[in-house]
Design a protein around this motif. Structure first.
Motif, PDB file in Angstrom:
ATOM      1  N   TRP A 136       0.838  -1.210   0.000  1.00  0.00           N
ATOM      2  CA  TRP A 136       0.000   0.000   0.000  1.00  0.00           C
ATOM      3  C   TRP A 136       0.870   1.255   0.000  1.00  0.00           C
ATOM      4  O   TRP A 136       0.626   2.199  -0.734  1.00  0.00           O
ATOM      5  N   PHE A 137       1.898   1.248   0.860  1.00  0.00           N
ATOM      6  CA  PHE A 137       2.831   2.373   0.926  1.00  0.00           C
ATOM      7  C   PHE A 137       3.484   2.612  -0.434  1.00  0.00           C
ATOM      8  O   PHE A 137       3.553   3.744  -0.913  1.00  0.00           O
ATOM      9  N   GLY A 138       3.959   1.539  -1.072  1.00  0.00           N
ATOM     10  CA  GLY A 138       4.610   1.672  -2.372  1.00  0.00           C
ATOM     11  C   GLY A 138       3.689   2.200  -3.455  1.00  0.00           C
ATOM     12  O   GLY A 138       4.082   3.031  -4.275  1.00  0.00           O
ATOM     13  N   VAL A 139       2.460   1.731  -3.454  1.00  0.00           N
ATOM     14  CA  VAL A 139       1.485   2.165  -4.468  1.00  0.00           C
ATOM     15  C   VAL A 139       1.117   3.635  -4.285  1.00  0.00           C
ATOM     16  O   VAL A 139       0.949   4.371  -5.253  1.00  0.00           O
ATOM     17  N   TRP A 140       1.036   4.092  -3.031  1.00  0.00           N
ATOM     18  CA  TRP A 140       0.558   5.438  -2.737  1.00  0.00           C
ATOM     19  C   TRP A 140       1.658   6.469  -2.517  1.00  0.00           C
ATOM     20  O   TRP A 140       1.359   7.626  -2.204  1.00  0.00           O
ATOM     21  N   ILE A 141       2.918   6.102  -2.685  1.00  0.00           N
ATOM     22  CA  ILE A 141       4.003   7.039  -2.387  1.00  0.00           C
ATOM     23  C   ILE A 141       3.949   8.285  -3.289  1.00  0.00           C
ATOM     24  O   ILE A 141       4.147   9.402  -2.817  1.00  0.00           O
ATOM     25  N   ILE A 142       3.665   8.116  -4.553  1.00  0.00           N
ATOM     26  CA  ILE A 142       3.603   9.269  -5.482  1.00  0.00           C
ATOM     27  C   ILE A 142       2.383  10.151  -5.179  1.00  0.00           C
ATOM     28  O   ILE A 142       2.531  11.364  -5.013  1.00  0.00           O
ATOM     29  N   PRO A 143       1.170   9.580  -5.071  1.00  0.00           N
ATOM     30  CA  PRO A 143       0.030  10.448  -4.719  1.00  0.00           C
ATOM     31  C   PRO A 143       0.224  11.176  -3.391  1.00  0.00           C
ATOM     32  O   PRO A 143      -0.198  12.320  -3.238  1.00  0.00           O
ATOM     33  N   LYS A 144       0.884  10.546  -2.442  1.00  0.00           N
ATOM     34  CA  LYS A 144       1.106  11.226  -1.163  1.00  0.00           C
ATOM     35  C   LYS A 144       2.134  12.341  -1.318  1.00  0.00           C
ATOM     36  O   LYS A 144       2.109  13.311  -0.562  1.00  0.00           O
ATOM     37  N   GLY A 145       3.011  12.226  -2.283  1.00  0.00           N
ATOM     38  CA  GLY A 145       3.893  13.346  -2.611  1.00  0.00           C
ATOM     39  C   GLY A 145       3.083  14.530  -3.115  1.00  0.00           C
ATOM     40  O   GLY A 145       3.363  15.682  -2.778  1.00  0.00           O
ATOM     41  N   TRP A 146       2.046  14.240  -3.894  1.00  0.00           N
ATOM     42  CA  TRP A 146       1.159  15.311  -4.366  1.00  0.00           C
ATOM     43  C   TRP A 146       0.398  15.911  -3.195  1.00  0.00           C
ATOM     44  O   TRP A 146       0.193  17.129  -3.150  1.00  0.00           O
ATOM     45  N   ILE A 147      -0.006  15.070  -2.262  1.00  0.00           N
ATOM     46  CA  ILE A 147      -0.690  15.573  -1.073  1.00  0.00           C
ATOM     47  C   ILE A 147       0.256  16.475  -0.286  1.00  0.00           C
ATOM     48  O   ILE A 147      -0.161  17.462   0.312  1.00  0.00           O
ATOM     49  N   GLY A 148       1.555  16.159  -0.318  1.00  0.00           N
ATOM     50  CA  GLY A 148       2.549  17.005   0.337  1.00  0.00           C
ATOM     51  C   GLY A 148       2.522  18.428  -0.190  1.00  0.00           C
ATOM     52  O   GLY A 148       2.736  19.388   0.552  1.00  0.00           O
TER      53      GLY A 148
END
Length: 141
Positions: free
Chosen positions: A39-51
């Motif tokens: 889950w962490f690996g799949v969502w790492i890029i979208p969470k960068g956008w959330i950053g």
């Protein structure tokens, strides 16, 4: 009077809340140890956008009232690993005041020799040093 400062923030906040709900679901209901890692690996890029939205929120809060802003900052903290107070110390106090002096800038993009860092080097350096630098700024104030 509305809860949001700008109506355009309603959809992003809804998306952040949904992602957070999914994060909590995976964390609490995962039956295998590898599922949260996947889950962490799949969502790492979208969470960068959330950053990026977290950054925006530190400059201009999305809600008119303190409590919903703090709750959103807790969500952002879990999603990005950067709490609101660390943002304030590292970015607002440490970076904005010193951005013209790369020796003092808490978010410096130049190496000691004056050459410009690449995106990966800057991101990794900032990720590894942001909290120690924020702590150092906090000691000053």
């Amino acid at each position: 009077m509305t809860l949001f400062r700008h109506p355009e923030d309603r959809i992003p906040v809804l998306l952040f809340a949904c992602v957070f709900a999914l994060d909590l679901t995976v964390y609490f209901l995962a039956s295998n140890w590898w599922l949260p890692i996947l889950w962490f690996g799949v969502w790492i890029i979208p969470k960068g956008w959330i950053g990026a939205w977290n950054h925006h929120h530190q400059h201009l809060t999305m809600f008119r009232y303190a409590l919903p802003n703090r709750l959103l900052e807790v969500v952002f903290g879990f999603q990005t690993g950067v709490t609101s107070h660390a943002w304030f110390l590292h970015h607002v106090v440490g970076h904005h005041i010193n951005y013209l002096d790369q020796e003092k800038d808490e978010s410096r993009w130049k190496r000691a020799d004056g050459s410009t860092m690449g995106e990966f080097e800057y991101s990794l350096t900032t990720a590894l040093t942001a909290y120690p630098r924020a702590f150092k700024v906090g000691l000053k104030y």
